[in-house]
Motif scaffolding. Sequence first.
Motif, PDB file in Angstrom:
ATOM      1  N   PHE A  94      51.331 114.007 -33.314  1.00 43.24           N
ATOM      2  CA  PHE A  94      52.087 113.733 -32.089  1.00 43.24           C
ATOM      3  C   PHE A  94      51.857 112.315 -31.600  1.00 43.24           C
ATOM      4  O   PHE A  94      50.827 111.716 -31.879  1.00 43.24           O
ATOM      5  CB  PHE A  94      51.656 114.683 -30.948  1.00 43.24           C
ATOM      6  N   ASP A  95      52.805 111.804 -30.838  1.00 36.75           N
ATOM      7  CA  ASP A  95      52.617 110.641 -29.986  1.00 36.75           C
ATOM      8  C   ASP A  95      52.419 111.222 -28.588  1.00 36.75           C
ATOM      9  O   ASP A  95      52.578 112.439 -28.386  1.00 36.75           O
ATOM     10  CB  ASP A  95      53.840 109.732 -30.032  1.00 36.75           C
ATOM     11  N   TYR A  96      52.073 110.392 -27.629  1.00 34.82           N
ATOM     12  CA  TYR A  96      51.827 110.889 -26.273  1.00 34.82           C
ATOM     13  C   TYR A  96      52.421 109.950 -25.239  1.00 34.82           C
ATOM     14  O   TYR A  96      52.460 108.743 -25.435  1.00 34.82           O
ATOM     15  CB  TYR A  96      50.316 111.033 -26.021  1.00 34.82           C
ATOM     16  N   VAL A  97      52.882 110.539 -24.148  1.00 36.52           N
ATOM     17  CA  VAL A  97      53.319 109.800 -22.971  1.00 36.52           C
ATOM     18  C   VAL A  97      52.495 110.302 -21.796  1.00 36.52           C
ATOM     19  O   VAL A  97      51.923 111.394 -21.839  1.00 36.52           O
ATOM     20  CB  VAL A  97      54.833 109.968 -22.694  1.00 36.52           C
ATOM     21  N   TRP A  98      52.442 109.497 -20.750  1.00 31.53           N
ATOM     22  CA  TRP A  98      51.660 109.859 -19.568  1.00 31.53           C
ATOM     23  C   TRP A  98      52.582 110.504 -18.543  1.00 31.53           C
ATOM     24  O   TRP A  98      53.652 109.975 -18.230  1.00 31.53           O
ATOM     25  CB  TRP A  98      51.011 108.615 -18.977  1.00 31.53           C
ATOM     26  N   ALA A  99      52.179 111.648 -18.031  1.00 28.88           N
ATOM     27  CA  ALA A  99      52.971 112.355 -17.020  1.00 28.88           C
ATOM     28  C   ALA A  99      52.281 112.279 -15.667  1.00 28.88           C
ATOM     29  O   ALA A  99      51.048 112.336 -15.593  1.00 28.88           O
ATOM     30  CB  ALA A  99      53.150 113.812 -17.429  1.00 28.88           C
ATOM     31  N   PRO A 107      48.092 113.280 -20.584  1.00 21.06           N
ATOM     32  CA  PRO A 107      48.944 112.963 -21.721  1.00 21.06           C
ATOM     33  C   PRO A 107      49.781 114.162 -22.142  1.00 21.06           C
ATOM     34  O   PRO A 107      49.291 115.287 -22.190  1.00 21.06           O
ATOM     35  CB  PRO A 107      47.949 112.563 -22.812  1.00 21.06           C
ATOM     36  N   ILE A 108      51.034 113.914 -22.428  1.00 21.48           N
ATOM     37  CA  ILE A 108      51.963 114.955 -22.867  1.00 21.48           C
ATOM     38  C   ILE A 108      52.397 114.627 -24.304  1.00 21.48           C
ATOM     39  O   ILE A 108      52.880 113.524 -24.571  1.00 21.48           O
ATOM     40  CB  ILE A 108      53.215 115.004 -21.957  1.00 21.48           C
ATOM     41  N   PRO A 109      52.240 115.590 -25.227  1.00 18.06           N
ATOM     42  CA  PRO A 109      52.642 115.305 -26.613  1.00 18.06           C
ATOM     43  C   PRO A 109      54.146 115.233 -26.763  1.00 18.06           C
ATOM     44  O   PRO A 109      54.900 115.892 -26.048  1.00 18.06           O
ATOM     45  CB  PRO A 109      52.070 116.498 -27.396  1.00 18.06           C
ATOM     46  N   ARG A 110      54.556 114.398 -27.708  1.00 15.43           N
ATOM     47  CA  ARG A 110      55.970 114.306 -28.071  1.00 15.43           C
ATOM     48  C   ARG A 110      56.034 114.007 -29.571  1.00 15.43           C
ATOM     49  O   ARG A 110      55.031 113.655 -30.191  1.00 15.43           O
ATOM     50  CB  ARG A 110      56.691 113.242 -27.267  1.00 15.43           C
ATOM     51  N   ARG A 111      57.204 114.149 -30.123  1.00 15.69           N
ATOM     52  CA  ARG A 111      57.391 113.887 -31.546  1.00 15.69           C
ATOM     53  C   ARG A 111      57.036 112.425 -31.839  1.00 15.69           C
ATOM     54  O   ARG A 111      57.472 111.529 -31.114  1.00 15.69           O
ATOM     55  CB  ARG A 111      58.840 114.162 -31.920  1.00 15.69           C
ATOM     56  N   PRO A 112      56.273 112.158 -32.903  1.00 18.31           N
ATOM     57  CA  PRO A 112      55.941 110.763 -33.217  1.00 18.31           C
ATOM     58  C   PRO A 112      57.168 110.012 -33.720  1.00 18.31           C
ATOM     59  O   PRO A 112      58.116 110.625 -34.222  1.00 18.31           O
ATOM     60  CB  PRO A 112      54.884 110.879 -34.322  1.00 18.31           C
ATOM     61  N   PRO A 113      57.148 108.708 -33.579  1.00 17.99           N
ATOM     62  CA  PRO A 113      58.290 107.933 -34.071  1.00 17.99           C
ATOM     63  C   PRO A 113      58.435 108.108 -35.591  1.00 17.99           C
ATOM     64  O   PRO A 113      57.447 108.065 -36.313  1.00 17.99           O
ATOM     65  CB  PRO A 113      57.916 106.483 -33.737  1.00 17.99           C
TER      66      PRO A 113
END
Length: 172
Positions: A94-99, A107-113
């Motif tokens: 995963f990649d992560y963004v901050w919520a 950190p919230i996981p999201r699909r990696p690039p």
Amino acid sequence: MKEIQRVGPYIEIVEARSPENSSNVVKVGVSQSAFERYIVGLGQSVKCAQFYGIIQPGLISAVHAFRGLNRPLMSADDMQGDKTIIAYSWKPEFDYVWANSRFNGNPIPRRPPPHLVFVVLMQELKDCQEFPSHGLITGTIEHWSWIEGDPNLDQAPIEWNERYAQRLWSRL
């Protein structure tokens, strides 16, 4: 998300594979200056999320290690800082963004690039530091980012043989 625990000049200590032998584990620090450069100076909450979600639990999962940058780098007073860089690369799940807010978020996981690999640059310490609670610290993490992957070496950055002086090991 593991809570950050400051140790000496480091904002956090994480485990990595030894540059000399991928079977061995070493401890590296995340410098206060590197963390602040990303989080405070540039306001990049994504970098903070990547630290918590990718580096903290996953640097130990690196698939490749390379030594030396094939470009000049001055580090502190060392005009040959490029020679002491270890680049770790792998493809995290995963990649992560901050919520939420800077102080009350996670950190919230999201699909990696797609087609990218994650690379962490670690500066080896000439004088390793030892801390009773964590042991010997052998380097400091200075930079991390997603980079286009090499089509010929899975989970390595594109043109790795031109970017780095030497491939140390691969765990495929």
